[in-house]
Design a protein around this motif. Structure first.
Motif, PDB file in Angstrom:
ATOM      1  N   CYS A   1       0.931  -1.151   0.018  1.00  0.00           N
ATOM      2  CA  CYS A   1       0.070  -0.074   0.098  1.00  0.00           C
ATOM      3  C   CYS A   1       1.014   1.199  -0.201  1.00  0.00           C
ATOM      4  CB  CYS A   1      -0.955  -0.049   1.284  1.00  0.00           C
ATOM      5  SG  CYS A   1      -1.830   1.558   1.490  1.00  0.00           S
ATOM      6  N   VAL A   2       0.980   1.880  -1.285  1.00  0.00           N
ATOM      7  CA  VAL A   2       1.885   3.003  -1.204  1.00  0.00           C
ATOM      8  C   VAL A   2       1.413   4.130  -0.509  1.00  0.00           C
ATOM      9  CG1 VAL A   2       2.632   4.728  -2.827  1.00  0.00           C
ATOM     10  CG2 VAL A   2       2.280   2.378  -3.667  1.00  0.00           C
ATOM     11  N   THR A   3       0.033   4.343  -0.201  1.00  0.00           N
ATOM     12  CA  THR A   3      -0.504   5.459   0.550  1.00  0.00           C
ATOM     13  C   THR A   3      -0.007   5.289   1.992  1.00  0.00           C
ATOM     14  OG1 THR A   3      -2.208   6.085  -1.074  1.00  0.00           O
ATOM     15  CG2 THR A   3      -2.449   6.674   1.295  1.00  0.00           C
ATOM     16  N   CYS A   4      -0.270   3.869   2.386  1.00  0.00           N
ATOM     17  CA  CYS A   4       0.060   3.448   3.840  1.00  0.00           C
ATOM     18  C   CYS A   4       1.648   3.982   4.196  1.00  0.00           C
ATOM     19  CB  CYS A   4      -0.151   2.009   3.954  1.00  0.00           C
ATOM     20  SG  CYS A   4      -1.661   1.609   3.623  1.00  0.00           S
ATOM     21  N   GLN A   5       2.230   3.510   3.153  1.00  0.00           N
ATOM     22  CA  GLN A   5       3.922   3.734   3.522  1.00  0.00           C
ATOM     23  C   GLN A   5       4.139   5.402   3.468  1.00  0.00           C
ATOM     24  OE1 GLN A   5       5.480   1.214   4.296  1.00  0.00           O
ATOM     25  NE2 GLN A   5       3.722  -0.092   3.930  1.00  0.00           N
ATOM     26  N   TYR A   6       3.486   6.014   2.473  1.00  0.00           N
ATOM     27  CA  TYR A   6       3.491   7.613   2.635  1.00  0.00           C
ATOM     28  C   TYR A   6       3.360   8.019   3.989  1.00  0.00           C
ATOM     29  CZ  TYR A   6       3.023  12.477   1.985  1.00  0.00           C
ATOM     30  OH  TYR A   6       2.881  13.675   2.251  1.00  0.00           O
ATOM     31  N   ASN A   7       2.190   7.775   4.429  1.00  0.00           N
ATOM     32  CA  ASN A   7       1.497   8.332   5.757  1.00  0.00           C
ATOM     33  C   ASN A   7       2.400   7.897   6.878  1.00  0.00           C
ATOM     34  OD1 ASN A   7      -0.988   9.313   4.629  1.00  0.00           O
ATOM     35  ND2 ASN A   7      -2.119   7.699   4.834  1.00  0.00           N
ATOM     36  N   LYS A   8       2.887   6.553   6.874  1.00  0.00           N
ATOM     37  CA  LYS A   8       3.829   6.166   7.907  1.00  0.00           C
ATOM     38  C   LYS A   8       5.037   7.107   7.999  1.00  0.00           C
ATOM     39  CE  LYS A   8       6.573   2.311   9.634  1.00  0.00           C
ATOM     40  NZ  LYS A   8       6.832   0.846   9.315  1.00  0.00           N
ATOM     41  N   LYS A   9       5.745   7.194   6.872  1.00  0.00           N
ATOM     42  CA  LYS A   9       6.977   8.282   6.758  1.00  0.00           C
ATOM     43  C   LYS A   9       6.657   9.568   7.145  1.00  0.00           C
ATOM     44  CE  LYS A   9      11.103   8.132   4.342  1.00  0.00           C
ATOM     45  NZ  LYS A   9      11.853   7.161   3.328  1.00  0.00           N
ATOM     46  N   ALA A  10       5.596  10.126   6.463  1.00  0.00           N
ATOM     47  CA  ALA A  10       5.508  11.683   6.441  1.00  0.00           C
ATOM     48  C   ALA A  10       4.629  11.922   7.728  1.00  0.00           C
ATOM     49  CB  ALA A  10       4.562  12.191   5.159  1.00  0.00           C
ATOM     50  N   VAL A  11       4.056  11.271   8.317  1.00  0.00           N
ATOM     51  CA  VAL A  11       3.158  11.551   9.410  1.00  0.00           C
ATOM     52  C   VAL A  11       3.129  10.577  10.763  1.00  0.00           C
ATOM     53  CG1 VAL A  11       0.865  12.066  10.192  1.00  0.00           C
ATOM     54  CG2 VAL A  11       1.448  12.367   7.789  1.00  0.00           C
ATOM     55  N   LEU A  12       3.176   9.442  10.640  1.00  0.00           N
ATOM     56  CA  LEU A  12       2.946   8.308  11.922  1.00  0.00           C
ATOM     57  C   LEU A  12       4.383   8.278  12.546  1.00  0.00           C
ATOM     58  CD1 LEU A  12       0.373   5.949  10.727  1.00  0.00           C
ATOM     59  CD2 LEU A  12      -0.088   7.735  12.230  1.00  0.00           C
ATOM     60  N   ASP A  13       5.356   8.431  11.917  1.00  0.00           N
ATOM     61  CA  ASP A  13       6.585   7.978  12.579  1.00  0.00           C
ATOM     62  C   ASP A  13       7.274   9.398  12.724  1.00  0.00           C
ATOM     63  OD1 ASP A  13       6.348   5.284  12.237  1.00  0.00           O
ATOM     64  OD2 ASP A  13       7.716   4.874  10.532  1.00  0.00           O
TER      65      ASP A  13
END
Length: 117
Positions: free
Chosen positions: A30-42
């Motif tokens: 999931c590309v959006t999942c990976q983006y959200n993880k890197k840009a926001v959640l982490d």
């Protein structure tokens, strides 16, 4: 890691409210999942806010299409990823948008205090 049992344990019961919980339904593909993880959640500010609000983090990894996660997504009315759910201590669920921002996550965490009985 997420499991229905673990989520239920953390949520507690009506007699003894449990923890606030953030469930991250994600997958490696999931590309959006990976983006959200890197840009926001982490990001440090978001991680610090989770800690400050004593939110238990659960990761529901749907990379291999786990049937228990599929069933949980269906209960939420969702059939795809990403899905982010913040559950307050009374068990009330807030679905966050698919594309996260730090401001949206931090605002949702602030809302945990507004929901206290």
């Amino acid at each position: 890691p997420w499991s229905a049992t673990r989520q239920a344990q953390l949520q507690g019961s009506q007699q003894k409210p449990g923890h606030a919980i953030f469930v991250d339904y994600t997958a490696a593909w999931c590309v959006t999942c990976q983006y959200n993880k890197k840009a926001v959640l982490d990001q440090p500010a978001v991680q610090a806010a989770f800690k400050a609000h004593e939110v238990q983090l659960l990761l529901a990894d749907w990379t291999n299409y786990d049937p228990a996660i599929t069933a949980s997504l269906q209960l939420l009315g969702r059939s795809g990823l990403p899905v982010y759910v913040l559950i307050d201590r009374q068990g009330r669920q807030t679905l966050l948008p698919e594309l996260l921002t730090q401001a949206k996550v931090l605002a949702a965490l602030q809302g945990l205090h507004a929901n206290k009985p």
